[in-house]
Design an enzyme around this catalytic site. Structure first.
Site, mmCIF file in Angstrom:
data_model
loop_
_atom_site.group_PDB
_atom_site.id
_atom_site.type_symbol
_atom_site.label_atom_id
_atom_site.label_comp_id
_atom_site.label_asym_id
_atom_site.label_seq_id
_atom_site.Cartn_x
_atom_site.Cartn_y
_atom_site.Cartn_z
ATOM 1 N N LYS A 115 28.747 20.217 71.559
ATOM 2 C CA LYS A 115 28.880 21.497 70.873
ATOM 3 C C LYS A 115 30.335 21.770 70.528
ATOM 4 O O LYS A 115 31.225 21.597 71.369
ATOM 5 C CB LYS A 115 28.318 22.620 71.749
ATOM 6 C CG LYS A 115 26.825 22.458 72.033
ATOM 7 C CD LYS A 115 26.291 23.573 72.917
ATOM 8 C CE LYS A 115 24.788 23.415 73.141
ATOM 9 N NZ LYS A 115 24.238 24.494 73.990
ATOM 10 N N CYS B 9 21.112 28.262 78.014
ATOM 11 C CA CYS B 9 21.177 28.493 76.569
ATOM 12 C C CYS B 9 21.752 29.863 76.218
ATOM 13 O O CYS B 9 22.368 30.028 75.166
ATOM 14 C CB CYS B 9 19.786 28.335 75.947
ATOM 15 S SG CYS B 9 19.156 26.649 75.999
ATOM 16 N N LYS C 70 24.063 16.069 74.150
ATOM 17 C CA LYS C 70 24.436 16.984 73.079
ATOM 18 C C LYS C 70 25.927 17.291 73.133
ATOM 19 O O LYS C 70 26.563 17.213 74.187
ATOM 20 C CB LYS C 70 23.631 18.270 73.184
ATOM 21 C CG LYS C 70 23.795 19.018 74.501
ATOM 22 C CD LYS C 70 22.820 20.176 74.572
ATOM 23 C CE LYS C 70 22.891 20.863 75.942
ATOM 24 N NZ LYS C 70 21.890 21.920 76.079
ATOM 25 N N CYS D 140 16.050 29.600 83.031
ATOM 26 C CA CYS D 140 16.287 28.397 83.832
ATOM 27 C C CYS D 140 17.792 28.165 83.906
ATOM 28 O O CYS D 140 18.565 28.848 83.231
ATOM 29 C CB CYS D 140 15.559 27.193 83.221
ATOM 30 S SG CYS D 140 16.407 26.453 81.810
#
Length: 567
Positions: free
Chosen positions: A206, A474, A204, A470
């Site tokens: 960002k 996020c 990913k 975790c």
């Protein structure tokens, strides 16, 4: 040099530009799930397959498959939502999902609890509302975030425009999305992804645009962070920072959070080429054999920032200018009413954990629906999981305030200190990676912290708290003055010492401890902070000044990580 590709890379290569077997899996009546390989590809279309982990053991005992459902995430550059879109999104949450809208830490919405037969009509309805879910997840440039109030000055509006432009320009071009979800005509012949190629990015990617002095997007947590340089209301360009990222793996020192490194300044006319160039270098240089080392931050630390810059400039055909001065004062949201440059007003509401739902006496989903029915401006979602009722005429403020008060959406008025700046990820029961509670744990944990802070005379201290189920990060936990990172049910790593500007990472203070130990440690530190802090000194800054959390001596680039391999 022979490259051993990860299994995910092989799935992408064989997917026919993200088609795979998704279409067939959606109509398979035997199971509520889709195959593992198609689940990987589904992320590129904006959805994750999940199951209710609260029900796993019971369903296993009954010899039933897990309670599968899907999370859908919209692609909303800059977090802008029209009232008409809001009403559609609200209806989908109630009719197709679990009755809630979840504001994420990337300025968008997630819908949870979508069963497989509702997946296609939900995505189609989001498209019909002039939005999309393409590339909201997956190994691509995801939703581009921007400082949440883009109308404070004309330059703010221009900066938001760049966020929208980059989001559109860097989106995948595959027709698979239209074929699968919108019943578009199937492509005959070869298809080309001009930027991404057949296997897209290694991981990913960002992008975020920040407008000093507000760092509400945590610009240094982005793979590509763009810091707007504005003088006398004119956007001169952007400082370019690369290599930020929050993810890590417990017990693996070769994985770690990293702050982006500023490497220069570009004018607005150069921005598109620079953003595309950074993505292209990462496409070609990123690690495609080991996904946990595939983010841009590892490419930077292995190759070196200088080498990356040389490669980028050689592809661009021009050099980046030296970075321009800038200053951030905090990375939280500003609550209440703020007047824009054009005389219109913007009301920032605090939404705990970003969850809009009607639960008990709290009817936040209904309240926001009523606002959307009367509001003539738009809404702005923030990276701190809050919402701005934006572009309100002065004459309409009283009506907006009345609805906000009627539905108890005015918690920002009475919230104090740490509660106003707490962020939590979803975690259990839907996230498959969660090791501990986060969103569901936040209310009780906050109440206990507030009792301690009140006792020490610190109830109004603006302390930045982040909870994560975790280590994947996020909720950007590594930028919290206080952060809990889940290890196991009821157990967390306690991390301390970031600043309130998003410019310093915290560090592990104690590993794998329970709530009793966490509260005991914090109670003692709060007592010291109350007695020894300097005037205006933040909690994280205090901890580093008195050496409770020593500032890391070694630069991030000196970390040793496995050799990266280009695809």
């Amino acid at each position: 040099m022979t490259t051993t590709l990860s299994d995910f890379e092989i799935v992408k290569a064989k997917s026919r530009h993200l088609r795979g077997g998704i279409a067939d899996g959606l109509v398979d009546p035997v199971t509520g799930a889709i195959s593992d390989d198609d689940g990987k590809l589904l992320k590129f279309h904006g959805s994750y397959q999940q199951d209710d982990r609260d029900l796993r053991d019971e369903r296993r005992k009954q010899k039933l498959e897990p309670a599968f459902s899907f999370m859908i995430r919209a692609r909303l550059p800059g977090g802008v939502v029209t009232p008409a879109q809001w009403l559609v999104f609200d209806r989908l949450a109630r009719e197709h999902g679990n009755g809630s809208l979840r504001i994420t830490t990337r300025q968008t919405f997630q819908w949870h609890g979508i069963i497989k037969r509702k997946l296609k009509p939900t995505i189609a309805a989001i498209h019909d509302a002039l939005s999309t879910t393409i590339a909201a997840c997956g190994d691509v440039v995801r939703t581009v975030v921007s400082t949440a109030n883009p109308v404070e000055s004309p330059a703010h509006a221009i900066t938001y425009g760049w966020a929208a432009h980059l989001s559109e320009h860097l989106a995948p071009k595959t027709r698979a999305y239209h074929e699968i979800w919108l019943d578009g005509e199937q492509l005959v012949g070869e298809e080309v992804e001009p930027l991404y190629g057949p296997t897209y990015l290694p991981r990913k990617f960002k992008i975020g645009l920040a407008i000093p002095p507000l760092n509400d997007i945590d610009v240094f947590a982005q793979d590509l962070g763009l810091i707007a340089i504005i003088e006398r209301g004119v956007l001169l360009g952007f400082n370019v920072a690369i290599g930020g990222g929050m993810g890590a793996t417990h017990g693996d020192p070769t994985t770690y959070p990293r702050l982006a490194s500023v490497m220069g300044f570009v004018t607005p006319e150069q921005l598109t080429a620079v953003a595309e160039g950074v993505v292209a270098v990462q496409r070609d240089w990123g690690n495609r054999s080991e996904r946990k080392h595939a983010r841009l931050k590892y490419t930077i630390d292995h190759r070196g920032l200088d080498a990356f810059k040389v490669e980028l400039e050689s592809r661009l055909g021009f050099a980046l200018q030296p970075q321009r001065p800038y200053s951030f004062d905090h990375n939280g949201d500003r609550y209440g009413w703020i007047e824009g440059h054009d005389g219109r007003w913007h009301l920032t509401l605090h939404i705990e954990s970003g969850r809009l739902a009607d639960v008990g006496e709290r009817r936040w989903l209904s309240g926001m629906r009523e606002l959307a029915q009367v509001h003539t401006g738009d809404f702005r979602l923030t990276c701190n999981q809050n919402v701005i009722v934006a572009n309100v005429a002065a004459a309409d403020r009283a009506r907006i305030d009345a609805i906000v008060h009627a539905y108890d959406l005015d918690a920002y008025v009475s919230n104090r200190g740490i509660r106003s700046h707490a962020v939590a990820c979803v975690a259990l029961p839907t996230c498959g990676l969660a090791m501990a509670e986060s969103e569901r744990y936040l209310p009780s944990f906050l109440s206990k912290l507030e009792a301690q802070l009140e006792r020490h005379g610190l109830a109004d201290a603006p302390i930045l708290l982040r909870l994560s189920g975790c280590p994947n990060g996020c909720s950007r936990p590594y930028l919290g003055e206080i952060a809990l990172v889940g290890r196991a049910p009821g157990r967390y790593d306690l991390r301390l010492g970031a600043d309130f500007r998003g410019q310093r990472l915290n560090r592990v203070y104690r590993e794998n401890i329970d709530e009793v130990a966490i509260l005991g440690i914090l109670d003692g530190l709060f007592a010291r902070y109350a007695a020894e802090r300097n005037n205006g000194e933040g909690f994280g800054d205090f901890l580093t000044r008195v050496d409770v959390i020593p500032v890391e001596a070694a630069p991030q680039a000196a970390r040793q990580i496995p050799l990266q391999v280009s695809a």
